[in-house]
Design an enzyme around this catalytic site. Structure first.
Site, PDB file in Angstrom:
ATOM      1  N   ASN A   1       4.096  32.310  26.384  1.00 19.70           N
ATOM      2  CA  ASN A   1       5.192  31.565  25.770  1.00 19.70           C
ATOM      3  C   ASN A   1       4.674  30.177  25.444  1.00 19.70           C
ATOM      4  O   ASN A   1       4.483  29.351  26.337  1.00 19.70           O
ATOM      5  CB  ASN A   1       6.375  31.500  26.762  1.00 19.70           C
TER       6      ASN A   1
ATOM      7  N   LYS B   1       6.093  27.861  23.874  1.00 20.99           N
ATOM      8  CA  LYS B   1       7.169  26.858  23.861  1.00 20.99           C
ATOM      9  C   LYS B   1       7.059  25.966  22.607  1.00 20.99           C
ATOM     10  O   LYS B   1       6.708  26.455  21.546  1.00 20.99           O
ATOM     11  CB  LYS B   1       7.153  26.036  25.148  1.00 20.99           C
TER      12      LYS B   1
ATOM     13  N   HIS C   1      15.614  32.341  28.359  1.00 23.59           N
ATOM     14  CA  HIS C   1      14.660  31.516  29.113  1.00 23.59           C
ATOM     15  C   HIS C   1      15.419  30.358  29.771  1.00 23.59           C
ATOM     16  O   HIS C   1      16.358  29.815  29.195  1.00 23.59           O
ATOM     17  CB  HIS C   1      13.577  30.991  28.175  1.00 23.59           C
TER      18      HIS C   1
ATOM     19  N   GLU D   1      14.786  27.361  30.076  1.00 25.82           N
ATOM     20  CA  GLU D   1      14.852  26.124  29.280  1.00 25.82           C
ATOM     21  C   GLU D   1      15.933  26.224  28.216  1.00 25.82           C
ATOM     22  O   GLU D   1      16.557  25.219  27.858  1.00 25.82           O
ATOM     23  CB  GLU D   1      13.467  25.828  28.676  1.00 25.82           C
TER      24      GLU D   1
ATOM     25  N   GLU E   1      11.924  34.672  36.597  1.00 22.27           N
ATOM     26  CA  GLU E   1      11.308  33.354  36.535  1.00 22.27           C
ATOM     27  C   GLU E   1      12.125  32.378  37.378  1.00 22.27           C
ATOM     28  O   GLU E   1      13.114  31.812  36.893  1.00 22.27           O
ATOM     29  CB  GLU E   1      11.282  32.847  35.094  1.00 22.27           C
TER      30      GLU E   1
ATOM     31  N   GLY F   1       6.675  25.544  35.132  1.00 20.94           N
ATOM     32  CA  GLY F   1       6.065  24.287  34.697  1.00 20.94           C
ATOM     33  C   GLY F   1       5.903  23.272  35.810  1.00 20.94           C
ATOM     34  O   GLY F   1       5.648  22.099  35.554  1.00 20.94           O
TER      35      GLY F   1
ATOM     36  N   SER G   1       4.491  29.136  36.667  1.00 22.13           N
ATOM     37  CA  SER G   1       3.189  28.562  37.046  1.00 22.13           C
ATOM     38  C   SER G   1       2.136  29.618  37.361  1.00 22.13           C
ATOM     39  O   SER G   1       1.368  29.487  38.320  1.00 22.13           O
ATOM     40  CB  SER G   1       3.361  27.588  38.221  1.00 22.13           C
TER      41      SER G   1
ATOM     42  N   GLY H   1       2.357  27.317  30.510  1.00 26.73           N
ATOM     43  CA  GLY H   1       1.253  26.360  30.387  1.00 26.73           C
ATOM     44  C   GLY H   1      -0.123  26.996  30.240  1.00 26.73           C
ATOM     45  O   GLY H   1      -0.915  26.586  29.383  1.00 26.73           O
TER      46      GLY H   1
HETATM   47  C1  PEP Z   1       7.577  30.047  31.082  1.00 25.82           C
HETATM   48  O1  PEP Z   1       7.622  29.302  30.140  1.00 25.82           O
HETATM   49  O2  PEP Z   1       8.211  31.105  31.032  1.00 25.82           O
HETATM   50  C2  PEP Z   1       6.762  29.699  32.238  1.00 25.82           C
HETATM   51  C3  PEP Z   1       6.738  30.508  33.245  1.00 25.82           C
HETATM   52  O3  PEP Z   1       6.068  28.504  32.187  1.00 25.82           O
HETATM   53  P1  PEP Z   1       4.881  28.054  33.181  1.00 25.82           P
HETATM   54  O4  PEP Z   1       3.905  29.200  33.253  1.00 25.82           O
HETATM   55  O5  PEP Z   1       4.283  26.850  32.542  1.00 25.82           O
HETATM   56  O6  PEP Z   1       5.491  27.781  34.517  1.00 25.82           O
END
Ligand code: PEP
Length: 264
Positions: free
Chosen positions: A22, A24, A108, A110, A180, A186, A226, A248
């Site tokens: 992803n 983003k 998601h 976010e 998640e 993040g 993460s 990330g």
């Molecule tokens: C995500 O955007 O779904 C995500 C898990 O981000 P990160 O891996 O940066 O925590």
């Protein structure tokens, strides 16, 4: 069906793992093309994991061209539930499919946090995405406060029952679920494999109760939060973790390809 041994897991049914990146709100069109090209070139010759790239809307078509003819699949990061009309700024399922997407991330955290996404809108989006052939990657997860209040499983059950409301077994069977935990996205703070497995197992049991064991056993449940090349092996060894949704670490080909190699 016979038991199948894969990477230390005894499975009663094969679930092809999935690793989805992803991106983003990162990458211009040229940057997205370069990243997609690097990922394509770095893929192992024989791939036993489904690999998905979710660039921003502006780069979808360009990335679609870059990955054409490869095993990589394209996903949107969000979608609106109407097909067309006066909805400024929105993108329809048909438009995503037309741009080359086979999947779409829905719900998601976010989107929930910054754009008012709710389980009700998640439900509408899933119901709009399926008829055009898009595979929804449905994101669920608890906040830190909810985990500390011992509400994790209740929150997950509520997100599932409201988000998947009205879907039959054949529709649920076409979904990918991404667990998640919001506190892990993040933040560099990953759920332990035991914490993640507990929730993944709960999700599969919940689905089994609602739509039956064959659908629940065949459905992929990704972990997100993460994920890195350092922790993916341990996470993906858990019996109910079928791959990862990566933020990330998907922005660099090297780390993403390592996760692809280890995330099965
Ligand atoms: C995500 O955007 O779904 C995500 C898990 O981000 P990160 O891996 O940066 O925590």
């Amino acid at each position: 069906m016979p038991n199948i041994q894969r990477k230390g897991k005894i499975m009663t049914q094969i679930r092809t793992p999935m690793v989805a990146g992803n991106w983003k709100m990162h990458k211009t069109v040229a940057e997205a093309q370069a990243l997609a090209r690097e990922i394509r070139r770095g893929l192992p010759a024989s791939l036993d994991v489904d690999v998905v790239l979710a660039p921003p809307y502006t780069a979808l078509s360009a990335v679609a061209r870059e990955i054409h003819g490869s095993p990589l699949a394209l996903a949107g990061q969000d979608v609106f539930w109407e097909t067309q009309g006066a909805y400024t700024g929105a993108i329809s399922p048909l438009m995503l499919a037309d741009a080359g997407c086979r999947l779409v991330i829905i719900g998601h955290s976010e989107r929930r946090q910054y754009f008012g996404e709710t389980d009700a809108t998640v439900n509408k989006k899933i119901k709009a995405a399926l008829p055009v052939g898009l595979t929804p990657i449905v994101c669920i997860g608890e906040t830190l406060a909810q985990r500390e209040a011992q509400e994790t499983l209740a929150v997950i059950a509520s997100q599932l029952s409201n988000g998947l409301l009205g879907l039959g077994p054949s529709e649920v069977g076409r979904l990918v679920i991404a667990y998640e935990p919001v506190w892990a996205i993040g933040t560099g703070r990953t759920a332990t494999p035991a914490q993640a497995q507990e929730v993944h197992h709960f999700i599969r049991r919940w689905l089994q109760d609602q739509v039956g064991a064959p659908v629940a056993e065949g459905l992929r449940i990704l972990y997100g939060g993460s994920v890195t090349p350092e922790n993916i092996r341990e996470l993906s060894a858990a019996p109910d973790i079928d791959g990862a949704l990566v933020g990330g670490a998907s922005l660099k080909a090297e780390s993403f390809l390592k996760i692809v190699a280890l995330g099965r």
